[in-house]
Scaffold this motif. Structure first.
Motif, PDB file in Angstrom:
ATOM      1  N   GLU A   2      24.473 -31.340  -3.496  1.00  0.00           N
ATOM      2  CA  GLU A   2      24.006 -29.964  -3.768  1.00  0.00           C
ATOM      3  C   GLU A   2      24.229 -29.037  -2.347  1.00  0.00           C
ATOM      4  N   ARG A   3      25.425 -27.794  -2.763  1.00  0.00           N
ATOM      5  CA  ARG A   3      26.004 -27.182  -1.745  1.00  0.00           C
ATOM      6  C   ARG A   3      25.487 -25.368  -1.447  1.00  0.00           C
ATOM      7  N   LYS A   4      25.565 -25.364  -0.929  1.00  0.00           N
ATOM      8  CA  LYS A   4      24.951 -23.714  -0.863  1.00  0.00           C
ATOM      9  C   LYS A   4      26.268 -23.020  -0.951  1.00  0.00           C
ATOM     10  N   GLU A   5      26.689 -21.557  -2.333  1.00  0.00           N
ATOM     11  CA  GLU A   5      27.707 -21.039  -2.218  1.00  0.00           C
ATOM     12  C   GLU A   5      27.346 -20.451  -0.509  1.00  0.00           C
ATOM     13  N   VAL A   6      28.547 -20.973   0.223  1.00  0.00           N
ATOM     14  CA  VAL A   6      29.232 -19.793   0.607  1.00  0.00           C
ATOM     15  C   VAL A   6      29.655 -18.158   0.994  1.00  0.00           C
ATOM     16  N   THR A  29      45.865 -10.734   2.807  1.00  0.00           N
ATOM     17  CA  THR A  29      45.371 -12.119   3.487  1.00  0.00           C
ATOM     18  C   THR A  29      43.873 -12.446   2.234  1.00  0.00           C
ATOM     19  N   TYR A  30      43.120 -11.221   2.039  1.00  0.00           N
ATOM     20  CA  TYR A  30      41.949 -11.463   1.354  1.00  0.00           C
ATOM     21  C   TYR A  30      42.515 -12.261   0.029  1.00  0.00           C
ATOM     22  N   GLU A  31      43.524 -11.903  -0.662  1.00  0.00           N
ATOM     23  CA  GLU A  31      44.715 -12.605  -1.767  1.00  0.00           C
ATOM     24  C   GLU A  31      44.812 -14.663  -1.565  1.00  0.00           C
ATOM     25  N   TRP A  32      45.776 -14.084  -0.210  1.00  0.00           N
ATOM     26  CA  TRP A  32      45.680 -15.122  -0.532  1.00  0.00           C
ATOM     27  C   TRP A  32      44.588 -16.141  -0.224  1.00  0.00           C
ATOM     28  N   LEU A  33      43.688 -15.748   0.905  1.00  0.00           N
ATOM     29  CA  LEU A  33      42.908 -16.853   1.441  1.00  0.00           C
ATOM     30  C   LEU A  33      42.034 -17.840   0.285  1.00  0.00           C
ATOM     31  N   GLU A  34      41.607 -16.119  -1.172  1.00  0.00           N
ATOM     32  CA  GLU A  34      40.829 -16.486  -2.022  1.00  0.00           C
ATOM     33  C   GLU A  34      41.726 -17.604  -3.218  1.00  0.00           C
ATOM     34  N   ALA A  35      43.172 -17.543  -3.533  1.00  0.00           N
ATOM     35  CA  ALA A  35      44.573 -18.973  -3.304  1.00  0.00           C
ATOM     36  C   ALA A  35      43.670 -19.835  -3.474  1.00  0.00           C
ATOM     37  N   ALA A  36      43.791 -20.000  -1.471  1.00  0.00           N
ATOM     38  CA  ALA A  36      44.081 -21.111  -0.605  1.00  0.00           C
ATOM     39  C   ALA A  36      42.784 -21.662  -0.983  1.00  0.00           C
ATOM     40  N   PHE A  46      32.198 -20.733  -4.075  1.00  0.00           N
ATOM     41  CA  PHE A  46      32.173 -19.732  -2.547  1.00  0.00           C
ATOM     42  C   PHE A  46      32.369 -18.226  -3.095  1.00  0.00           C
ATOM     43  N   LYS A  47      31.749 -17.892  -2.269  1.00  0.00           N
ATOM     44  CA  LYS A  47      32.107 -16.034  -2.636  1.00  0.00           C
ATOM     45  C   LYS A  47      33.236 -15.231  -1.616  1.00  0.00           C
TER      46      LYS A  47
END
Length: 108
Positions: A2-6, A29-36, A46-47
């Motif tokens: 079980e891991r915490k949602e970071v 950058t935000y969109e790229w990070l979310e996709a990657a 993750f959030k």
């Protein structure tokens, strides 16, 4: 395991920072990070949140950090993972992945 949602927070602005002219915008950058991250750690929650430093949300911690980015002339986007700076200006996926794996994330 079980891991915490970071929580990953990307602080940036519509206008590119003066030192970042040839880099993607903070929003890109935000969109790229979310996709990657979604690809590398599929099925692992993750959030990721985008905060405009000139128009931050009313949440006190995010508002304070947005002010800090401006006051300290930080290179944005600034990427925080669970409150720790893991990228500034041109964030590196390798650094962000390494930090996620400290929280138990496993590459798919």
């Amino acid at each position: 395991m079980e891991r915490k949602e970071v929580e990953i927070v990307v602080y940036g602005a519509e206008v590119l920072c003066p030192s970042c002219v040839n880099l993607p915008s903070s929003k890109e950058t935000y969109e790229w990070l979310e996709a990657a991250i979604s690809r590398k750690y599929s099925e692992q929650p993750f959030k990721i949140v985008y905060v405009d430093i000139h128009n931050p949300p009313s949440e006190e911690a995010k508002k304070e950090f947005a002010e800090k980015v401006i006051e300290e002339d930080m290179f944005y986007p600034v990427v925080l993972l669970e409150g720790k700076i893991v990228g500034e200006g041109n964030p590196k996926l390798k650094t962000i992945y390494a930090e996620l794996e400290k929280y138990g994330y496993v590459p798919a």
